[in-house]
Design an enzyme around this catalytic site. Structure first.
Site, PDB file in Angstrom:
ATOM      1  N   TYR A 155     -14.590   7.010 -12.310  1.00  0.00           N
ATOM      2  CA  TYR A 155     -14.371   5.777 -11.535  1.00  0.00           C
ATOM      3  C   TYR A 155     -15.042   4.593 -12.232  1.00  0.00           C
ATOM      4  O   TYR A 155     -14.416   3.569 -12.503  1.00  0.00           O
ATOM      5  CB  TYR A 155     -14.937   5.965 -10.124  1.00  0.00           C
ATOM      6  CG  TYR A 155     -14.938   4.715  -9.267  1.00  0.00           C
ATOM      7  CD1 TYR A 155     -13.809   4.338  -8.556  1.00  0.00           C
ATOM      8  CD2 TYR A 155     -16.086   3.913  -9.155  1.00  0.00           C
ATOM      9  CE1 TYR A 155     -13.812   3.194  -7.764  1.00  0.00           C
ATOM     10  CE2 TYR A 155     -16.097   2.779  -8.367  1.00  0.00           C
ATOM     11  CZ  TYR A 155     -14.958   2.421  -7.671  1.00  0.00           C
ATOM     12  OH  TYR A 155     -14.960   1.292  -6.884  1.00  0.00           O
TER      13      TYR A 155
ATOM     14  N   ASP B 108       0.865  -1.187   0.000  1.00  0.00           N
ATOM     15  CA  ASP B 108       0.000   0.000   0.000  1.00  0.00           C
ATOM     16  C   ASP B 108       0.891   1.222   0.000  1.00  0.00           C
ATOM     17  O   ASP B 108       2.105   1.117   0.199  1.00  0.00           O
ATOM     18  CB  ASP B 108      -0.909   0.011   1.253  1.00  0.00           C
ATOM     19  CG  ASP B 108      -2.201   0.811   1.065  1.00  0.00           C
ATOM     20  OD1 ASP B 108      -2.118   2.041   0.887  1.00  0.00           O
ATOM     21  OD2 ASP B 108      -3.284   0.205   1.095  1.00  0.00           O
TER      22      ASP B 108
ATOM     23  N   ASP C  35       3.056   2.303  -4.629  1.00  0.00           N
ATOM     24  CA  ASP C  35       2.087   3.121  -5.356  1.00  0.00           C
ATOM     25  C   ASP C  35       1.887   2.413  -6.693  1.00  0.00           C
ATOM     26  O   ASP C  35       2.827   2.316  -7.492  1.00  0.00           O
ATOM     27  CB  ASP C  35       2.653   4.537  -5.559  1.00  0.00           C
ATOM     28  CG  ASP C  35       1.746   5.408  -6.409  1.00  0.00           C
ATOM     29  OD1 ASP C  35       0.836   4.875  -7.079  1.00  0.00           O
ATOM     30  OD2 ASP C  35       1.954   6.637  -6.421  1.00  0.00           O
ATOM     31  N   VAL C  36       0.684   1.927  -6.932  1.00  0.00           N
ATOM     32  CA  VAL C  36       0.462   1.066  -8.105  1.00  0.00           C
ATOM     33  C   VAL C  36       0.637   1.787  -9.439  1.00  0.00           C
ATOM     34  O   VAL C  36       0.680   1.144 -10.488  1.00  0.00           O
ATOM     35  CB  VAL C  36      -0.938   0.378  -8.070  1.00  0.00           C
ATOM     36  CG1 VAL C  36      -1.049  -0.554  -6.885  1.00  0.00           C
ATOM     37  CG2 VAL C  36      -2.071   1.405  -8.094  1.00  0.00           C
TER      38      VAL C  36
ATOM     39  N   THR D 100     -16.284   0.236   4.066  1.00  0.00           N
ATOM     40  CA  THR D 100     -14.870   0.574   4.244  1.00  0.00           C
ATOM     41  C   THR D 100     -14.763   2.095   4.201  1.00  0.00           C
ATOM     42  O   THR D 100     -15.751   2.793   3.918  1.00  0.00           O
ATOM     43  CB  THR D 100     -14.000  -0.005   3.109  1.00  0.00           C
ATOM     44  OG1 THR D 100     -14.397   0.620   1.883  1.00  0.00           O
ATOM     45  CG2 THR D 100     -14.146  -1.513   2.981  1.00  0.00           C
TER      46      THR D 100
ATOM     47  N   LYS E 153     -13.272   1.367 -14.060  1.00  0.00           N
ATOM     48  CA  LYS E 153     -13.531   0.001 -13.581  1.00  0.00           C
ATOM     49  C   LYS E 153     -14.079  -0.883 -14.710  1.00  0.00           C
ATOM     50  O   LYS E 153     -13.796  -2.079 -14.760  1.00  0.00           O
ATOM     51  CB  LYS E 153     -14.506   0.027 -12.405  1.00  0.00           C
ATOM     52  CG  LYS E 153     -13.922   0.641 -11.121  1.00  0.00           C
ATOM     53  CD  LYS E 153     -12.821  -0.219 -10.534  1.00  0.00           C
ATOM     54  CE  LYS E 153     -12.470   0.188  -9.113  1.00  0.00           C
ATOM     55  NZ  LYS E 153     -11.446  -0.681  -8.517  1.00  0.00           N
TER      56      LYS E 153
HETATM   57  N1  LIG Z   1     -16.134   0.073  -0.657  1.00  0.00           N
HETATM   58  C1  LIG Z   1     -17.007  -0.027  -1.633  1.00  0.00           C
HETATM   59  O1  LIG Z   1     -18.194   0.261  -1.459  1.00  0.00           O
HETATM   60  C2  LIG Z   1     -16.555  -0.540  -2.987  1.00  0.00           C
HETATM   61  C3  LIG Z   1     -17.538  -0.759  -3.966  1.00  0.00           C
HETATM   62  C4  LIG Z   1     -17.152  -1.237  -5.204  1.00  0.00           C
HETATM   63  C5  LIG Z   1     -15.818  -1.513  -5.468  1.00  0.00           C
HETATM   64  N2  LIG Z   1     -14.882  -1.297  -4.493  1.00  0.00           N
HETATM   65  C6  LIG Z   1     -13.481  -1.593  -4.824  1.00  0.00           C
HETATM   66  O2  LIG Z   1     -12.939  -2.470  -3.847  1.00  0.00           O
HETATM   67  C7  LIG Z   1     -11.517  -2.280  -3.759  1.00  0.00           C
HETATM   68  C8  LIG Z   1     -11.095  -2.107  -2.310  1.00  0.00           C
HETATM   69  O3  LIG Z   1     -11.651  -0.901  -1.808  1.00  0.00           O
HETATM   70  P1  LIG Z   1     -12.004  -0.682  -0.262  1.00  0.00           P
HETATM   71  O4  LIG Z   1     -13.461  -0.589  -0.179  1.00  0.00           O
HETATM   72  O5  LIG Z   1     -11.303  -1.688   0.561  1.00  0.00           O
HETATM   73  O6  LIG Z   1     -11.412   0.780  -0.089  1.00  0.00           O
HETATM   74  P2  LIG Z   1     -10.290   1.370   0.909  1.00  0.00           P
HETATM   75  O7  LIG Z   1     -10.257   2.824   0.580  1.00  0.00           O
HETATM   76  O8  LIG Z   1     -10.548   0.921   2.288  1.00  0.00           O
HETATM   77  O9  LIG Z   1      -8.935   0.681   0.423  1.00  0.00           O
HETATM   78  C9  LIG Z   1      -8.257   1.065  -0.743  1.00  0.00           C
HETATM   79  C10 LIG Z   1      -6.768   1.023  -0.454  1.00  0.00           C
HETATM   80  O10 LIG Z   1      -6.081   1.349  -1.674  1.00  0.00           O
HETATM   81  C11 LIG Z   1      -4.981   2.163  -1.349  1.00  0.00           C
HETATM   82  N3  LIG Z   1      -4.557   2.954  -2.510  1.00  0.00           N
HETATM   83  C12 LIG Z   1      -5.162   4.013  -3.083  1.00  0.00           C
HETATM   84  N4  LIG Z   1      -4.421   4.480  -4.097  1.00  0.00           N
HETATM   85  C13 LIG Z   1      -3.319   3.688  -4.173  1.00  0.00           C
HETATM   86  C14 LIG Z   1      -2.189   3.655  -5.026  1.00  0.00           C
HETATM   87  N5  LIG Z   1      -1.998   4.551  -5.996  1.00  0.00           N
HETATM   88  N6  LIG Z   1      -1.252   2.690  -4.813  1.00  0.00           N
HETATM   89  C15 LIG Z   1      -1.410   1.781  -3.824  1.00  0.00           C
HETATM   90  N7  LIG Z   1      -2.454   1.763  -2.977  1.00  0.00           N
HETATM   91  C16 LIG Z   1      -3.401   2.719  -3.154  1.00  0.00           C
HETATM   92  C17 LIG Z   1      -5.463   3.048  -0.209  1.00  0.00           C
HETATM   93  O11 LIG Z   1      -4.366   3.575   0.523  1.00  0.00           O
HETATM   94  C18 LIG Z   1      -6.322   2.072   0.584  1.00  0.00           C
HETATM   95  O12 LIG Z   1      -5.587   1.462   1.628  1.00  0.00           O
HETATM   96  C19 LIG Z   1     -11.236  -1.074  -4.654  1.00  0.00           C
HETATM   97  O13 LIG Z   1     -10.774  -1.534  -5.903  1.00  0.00           O
HETATM   98  C20 LIG Z   1     -12.573  -0.405  -4.799  1.00  0.00           C
HETATM   99  O14 LIG Z   1     -12.679   0.381  -5.975  1.00  0.00           O
HETATM  100  C21 LIG Z   1     -15.215  -0.811  -3.276  1.00  0.00           C
END
Ligand SMILES: NC(=O)c1ccc[n+]([C@@H]2O[C@H](COP(=O)([O-])OP(=O)(O)OC[C@H]3O[C@@H](n4cnc5c(N)ncnc54)[C@H](O)[C@@H]3O)[C@@H](O)[C@H]2O)c1
Length: 247
Positions: free
Chosen positions: A155, A37, A63-64, A190, A159
């Site tokens: 977004y 992360d 950082d991805v 989250t 996706k």
């Molecule tokens: N939470 C929701 O409702 C939801 C819904 C649909 C899809 N998603 C997807 O699920 C996945 C996980 O999300 P989550 O809900 O756990 O969110 P989250 O925000 O808790 O976790 C995302 C993590 O990604 C990290 N991150 C952001 N940019 C980054 C980068 N450039 N390099 C490395 N790390 C980076 C952040 O620091 C964070 O720890 C994501 O792909 C998100 O788009 C989430």
């Protein structure tokens, strides 16, 4: 015997949320885990937790969007565990703007993290995944990839691109023993959802057939299945774990 016994997995964005739940569950099922992360302290804590519970984990800052950091993360994985079998492209960012309010900069940033990140990761991990010969890539997309939306335009679009990138990955690398699948989460409790909905996140439950928000663990179990040999005939698939949102 755990469902991922002997496997090594790298999960992006695993300092919190779904990624952290996946790291812990994968470890509980016997995998060695690379937690990664941009949030170093929180990521190190997750890796320490796993090691404290008898698992095997390292943390690498990643950082991805950076090819250099990807190279470093993959070589750290190989150095620590000798191989890589599972890549979860989970890291992402979210922003609420509709088309008119989306700037060019925002559009580019969404694609850089949410689409280019998984592309760079897939490319960087490929040599090790190839060597594994029994590998699984799991891309975390979103239910918003499957429908038009009133907001979060960049977004949702990024996706949707990730979902098709997953199909191409499946088609190109299936013959080499690398599977690639995509998970479409619905609303998951989250920080992403809580911040995005400014504290009104319970509203996301409205009209959801299963009347509750998803838990990070709900998603982690789907990723576990796709990572495991139980899914050895599954590639190019998209699984909605969304409380019935898309239905
Ligand atoms: N939470 C929701 O409702 C939801 C819904 C649909 C899809 N998603 C997807 O699920 C996945 C996980 O999300 P989550 O809900 O756990 O969110 P989250 O925000 O808790 O976790 C995302 C993590 O990604 C990290 N991150 C952001 N940019 C980054 C980068 N450039 N390099 C490395 N790390 C980076 C952040 O620091 C964070 O720890 C994501 O792909 C998100 O788009 C989430």
């Amino acid at each position: 015997m755990g469902r991922l016994e002997g496997k090594v997995g790298l999960i992006t964005g695993s300092a919190q949320g779904q990624g952290a739940a996946e790291a812990k569950l994968f470890s509980n099922e016997g995998a060695s885990v690379v937690v990664s992360d941009m949030l170093t302290e929180m990521g190190e804590e997750i890796a320490n937790d796993i090691n404290g519970n008898g698992g095997q984990a390292i943390f690498v800052p990643l950082d991805v969007t950076s090819t250099e950091q990807w190279k470093n993360a993959i070589s750290k994985a190989e150095e620590a565990f000798g191989k890589l079998d599972i890549l979860v492209n989970n890291a992402a960012i979210w922003s609420p703007e509709n088309i008119e309010d989306t700037t060019e900069e925002l559009w580019d940033k969404m694609y850089a993290v949410n689409t280019k990140g998984p592309f760079l990761g897939t490319k960087a991990a490929l040599p090790l995944l190839r060597k594994s010969g029994n590998a699984s890539i799991i891309n975390i997309a979103s239910g918003s990839a499957l429908k038009g939306a009133k907001g979060a335009t960049a977004y949702a679009s990024a996706k949707a691109a990730l979902a098709n990138f997953t199909r191409s990955t499946a088609v190109q690398f299936g013959p080499e023993g690398i599977r690639a699948n995509c998970i479409h989460p619905g609303p998951v409790n989250t920080i992403m959802l809580r911040t995005g909905m400014k504290g009104n996140h319970e509203k996301a439950v409205n009209n959801l057939p299963i009347g509750r928000l998803g838990l990070p663990e709900d998603l982690a179990y789907a990723a576990l299945y796709l990572a495991s040999d139980e899914a050895s005939y599954v590639t190019g698939a998209e699984i909605c774990i969304d409380g019935g949102l898309i239905a």
